[in-house]
Scaffold this motif. Structure first.
Motif: not given
Ligand SMILES: [Mg+2]
Ligand SMILES: Nc1ncnc2c1ncn2[C@@H]1O[C@H](COP(=O)(O)OS(=O)(=O)O)[C@@H](OP(=O)(O)O)[C@H]1O
Ligand SMILES: [Mg+2]
Ligand SMILES: [Mg+2]
Length: 349
Positions: A137-138, A134, A285-286, A71
């Motif tokens: 992530d989040g 990622d 990547w999510d 990312e």
């Molecule tokens: Mg993500």
């Protein structure tokens, strides 16, 4: 084909990245958070995690041609105004490597960190091997002190063949019925899967793994569903209409990040609904690591029309409808509820 070496390297990389993120989350400073050009947040931990995973994979797998789709990139970090931030990230990465005792022969410079981050610029695709990362992530969940994940997968000839999902704030026991602000018990899970080999989970602090399976609930009245915490990331009104049509009684469980895939893979909930607002393009990547963690635990992941996800098209997933996840028993009725709810939404516009 065996991916033993790759799995060991990926687990080490993700675990060290989780350690870095935990350290930053405990002491997050306002100056550690920047806004990217799309206005989304990025922190020293996102960059540090990406540098660390990239560096560890290359040290552990020196003979392999290294390609990574990730990312973050170093563009904003290379501005003069970001020199201090880059130095802080470099120190964080070196501190985590030193605490692990690996690679005591080398200390990374700021240039090494920039290079490691920018190894993530690959376009991926249907040929050869590509790591997909990622680093956090989040990020919004990370900043709130809630759920986030370090999500690492390997693509081989366009297929996801391995996934590691480190979820530092996810309880080791089921979160069924909980809200993400009040999850009890010891936290820190690492899920991992290799194609054809099932999904396993262990604590981030140990390596004794248990095999996990998705829930086998076939009655929607007993099922619960996950969705994004952020309403901007997924249409909560549409998922509520789908759940109602299906006969789901439980309220949605809203948690950040691919921790949703991890929790679903061990049966904490049975359905994950994700419907981004119009115009949003999903990135590989999510979903790559979460996808294989759920698929190897016996779940099904498709787009809103029931088509499998295609990770071979580059950095984006080529779909604009949404992503749905459940067990094979519930998928046919879920697909029908999704179809009907989307039709109703379109005809009401
Ligand atoms: Mg993500
Ligand atoms: N507008 C919009 N629509 C859909 N998705 C978006 C959108 N903006 C961002 N993102 C991506 O969502 C990633 C966070 O995952 P979730 O949406 O599952 O978590 S959350 O509950 O919403 O926080 C998040 O991942 P990270 O950037 O790694 O945090 C984004 O890639
Ligand atoms: Mg991220
Ligand atoms: Mg982001």
């Amino acid at each position: 084909m065996s991916y033993d070496k790759e799995l060991a390297a990926a687990k080490k990389a993700a675990s060290l990245a989780a350690r870095l993120c935990q350290k930053v989350q405990r002491a997050i400073l306002q100056s550690d958070v920047q806004s990217k050009s799309d206005k989304s947040p990025v922190t020293v931990a996102d960059y540090g995690s990406q540098a660390l995973v990239s560096y560890v994979l290359q040290r552990e797998l020196p003979s392999e041609l290294f390609s990574m789709v990730a990312e973050e990139d170093s563009e904003d970090l290379c501005k003069d105004s970001a020199q201090e931030t880059l130095e802080r990230i470099t120190k964080l990465v070196n501190d985590i490597l030193a605490s692990d005792g690996s690679y005591s022969d080398s200390t990374l410079s700021t240039d090494d960190v920039v290079k490691a981050i920018d190894c993530g610029k690959s376009e991926g695709g249907s040929q050869g091997r590509h790591w997909v990362l990622d680093p956090i992530d989040g990020t919004k969940g990370f900043l709130r002190g809630d759920q986030y994940a370090i999500a690492l997968a390997l693509l081989d000839e366009g297929k996801v063949v391995l996934g590691v999902l480190a979820c530092p704030n996810l309880p080791l026991t089921s979160i069924a019925g909980g809200s993400q602000h009040s999850l009890p018990g010891e936290v820190g899970c690492l899920f991992f899967s290799v194609v054809g080999g099932g999904t396993y989970m262990h604590s981030l602090d140990s390596s004794s793994a248990v095999k996990v399976q998705v829930s086998s609930i076939g009655n929607p009245e007993e099922a619960s569903f996950f969705e994004s915490y952020e309403a901007a990331h997924s249409m909560h009104d549409l998922s509520s209409s789908i759940a109602k049509k299906l006969g789901v009684k439980a309220p949605p469980v809203r948690i950040d990040s691919q921790a949703k895939y991890g929790a679903l893979s061990r049966g904490d909930g049975v359905i994950y609904l994700r419907f981004p607002h119009k115009g949003y393009r999903e990135k590989i990547w999510d979903h790559a690591a979460g996808y294989i963690v759920v698929a190897e635990a016996g779940g099904v992941v498709t787009d809103a029309a029931g088509n499998p996800l295609d990770f071979s098209k580059g950095r984006y997933l080529d779909l604009d409808t949404g992503i749905i996840v459940t067990n094979p028993k519930l998928m046919p009725s879920l697909l029908q509820a999704v179809r009907e709810s989307i039709e109703e939404k379109v005809s009401s516009l």
